[in-house]
Scaffold this active site. Sequence first.
Site, PDB file in Angstrom:
ATOM      1  N   ASN A  11       0.084  -1.902  -2.019  1.00 43.33           N
ATOM      2  CA  ASN A  11       0.426  -1.317  -0.713  1.00 43.33           C
ATOM      3  C   ASN A  11       0.812  -2.461   0.216  1.00 43.33           C
ATOM      4  O   ASN A  11      -0.049  -3.209   0.669  1.00 43.33           O
ATOM      5  CB  ASN A  11      -0.800  -0.562  -0.178  1.00 43.33           C
ATOM      6  N   LYS A  13       1.952  -2.251   3.126  1.00 47.35           N
ATOM      7  CA  LYS A  13       1.741  -1.904   4.540  1.00 47.35           C
ATOM      8  C   LYS A  13       2.984  -2.288   5.361  1.00 47.35           C
ATOM      9  O   LYS A  13       4.096  -2.182   4.866  1.00 47.35           O
ATOM     10  CB  LYS A  13       0.472  -2.576   5.070  1.00 47.35           C
ATOM     11  N   HIS A  97      -4.153   7.311   3.745  1.00 56.48           N
ATOM     12  CA  HIS A  97      -4.774   5.983   3.826  1.00 56.48           C
ATOM     13  C   HIS A  97      -5.675   5.939   5.058  1.00 56.48           C
ATOM     14  O   HIS A  97      -5.347   6.533   6.100  1.00 56.48           O
ATOM     15  CB  HIS A  97      -3.682   4.913   3.909  1.00 56.48           C
ATOM     16  N   GLU A  99      -6.117   3.790   7.238  1.00 55.58           N
ATOM     17  CA  GLU A  99      -5.473   3.288   8.458  1.00 55.58           C
ATOM     18  C   GLU A  99      -4.740   4.419   9.181  1.00 55.58           C
ATOM     19  O   GLU A  99      -4.685   4.448  10.412  1.00 55.58           O
ATOM     20  CB  GLU A  99      -4.528   2.119   8.111  1.00 55.58           C
ATOM     21  N   GLU A 167     -11.326   4.078  -1.338  1.00 52.91           N
ATOM     22  CA  GLU A 167     -11.209   2.851  -0.554  1.00 52.91           C
ATOM     23  C   GLU A 167     -12.236   2.866   0.577  1.00 52.91           C
ATOM     24  O   GLU A 167     -11.988   3.483   1.629  1.00 52.91           O
ATOM     25  CB  GLU A 167      -9.816   2.745   0.055  1.00 52.91           C
ATOM     26  N   GLY A 173      -9.271  -5.193   3.568  1.00 51.81           N
ATOM     27  CA  GLY A 173      -8.859  -6.382   4.300  1.00 51.81           C
ATOM     28  C   GLY A 173      -9.995  -7.258   4.788  1.00 51.81           C
ATOM     29  O   GLY A 173      -9.776  -8.185   5.569  1.00 51.81           O
ATOM     30  N   SER A 211     -10.109  -5.022  -0.849  1.00 52.39           N
ATOM     31  CA  SER A 211     -10.335  -6.432  -1.171  1.00 52.39           C
ATOM     32  C   SER A 211     -10.365  -6.716  -2.670  1.00 52.39           C
ATOM     33  O   SER A 211     -11.162  -7.545  -3.132  1.00 52.39           O
ATOM     34  CB  SER A 211     -11.616  -6.935  -0.496  1.00 52.39           C
TER      35      SER A 211
HETATM   36  C1  PEP Z   1      -5.429  -1.145   1.273  1.00 52.54           C
HETATM   37  O1  PEP Z   1      -5.066  -1.231   2.427  1.00 52.54           O
HETATM   38  O2  PEP Z   1      -5.173  -0.106   0.629  1.00 52.54           O
HETATM   39  C2  PEP Z   1      -6.188  -2.240   0.687  1.00 52.54           C
HETATM   40  C3  PEP Z   1      -6.886  -1.990  -0.371  1.00 52.54           C
HETATM   41  O3  PEP Z   1      -6.088  -3.460   1.329  1.00 52.54           O
HETATM   42  P1  PEP Z   1      -6.760  -4.861   0.830  1.00 52.54           P
HETATM   43  O4  PEP Z   1      -6.547  -4.957  -0.669  1.00 52.54           O
HETATM   44  O5  PEP Z   1      -6.005  -5.905   1.572  1.00 52.54           O
HETATM   45  O6  PEP Z   1      -8.203  -4.779   1.164  1.00 52.54           O
END
Ligand code: PEP
Length: 249
Positions: A11, A13, A97, A99, A167, A173, A211
């Site tokens: 992703n 983003k 997601h 976010e 997630e 992040g 992460s």
């Molecule tokens: C995400 O935003 O879906 C995600 C998993 O981000 P990160 O791997 O940077 O934690």
Amino acid sequence: MSQVRKLVAGNWKMHGVASQLSEALLIAQSLAQTPAVCRVALCPPTTLIHRMSEVLGDAAVLVGAQDLHPEVKGAFTGDVSAHMLHDAGAQLVIIGHSERRAAYRESNDLIAAKVATALHVGLEPVICVGETREEREAGQAVLVVESQLAGSLPDVLDAAHFAIAYEPVWAIGSGATPTIAEIEAIHAAIRAHLVRRFANGASVPILYGGSVKPDNAAAIMQAREVGGALVGGASLTARDFLPIIRAAG
Ligand code: PEP
């Protein structure tokens, strides 16, 4: 569950302009030399979907979108429809997601409508669920995820191709991840929900996201019921994303 082909999806983003397509090409070249055991996808910003799908051609990398509008078409200035994404070359789409759930107050109902629209045009939905830190600390993680699943998975998913991404919001992040036992507990609850509701519930890939990095990917991929990963930051470069793809095998 071991027979489910894992999916490792990146992703990007709101990162990436045309010059970064070289990273997608490097990934494709490596997979052409040594095919991945898992399915691989990259979800760039909308502006790059068409160019990325052209650059990748018939490489073993699926191209995906990060969101879509629930309506098929209409007066929705600035929005992009499922059909437009499909037409631009997208094969899958991330929906719900955290976010978007947080910043745009996306509800389970809205997410369910988006999932139905994605299926309608043949986009494979990757539907995200996950608890906040406060919810985990209150012992609510399983309850929260179950209620997100109940509200955001429409019945039309029965027998469709789709994936779930677990997630935890606090892991995205942040560099922090749940323990393997914590991941397995949530994935088991997700699997039970899928099996209860859908004919193909036993074979839907359940990705872990939050992460995932080259140094923790192998342990996470081996966890029970982990059917791949949704990767943010570490999907932006071939150097970081390739070892994660390889860890899925
Ligand atoms: C995400 O935003 O879906 C995600 C998993 O981000 P990160 O791997 O940077 O934690």
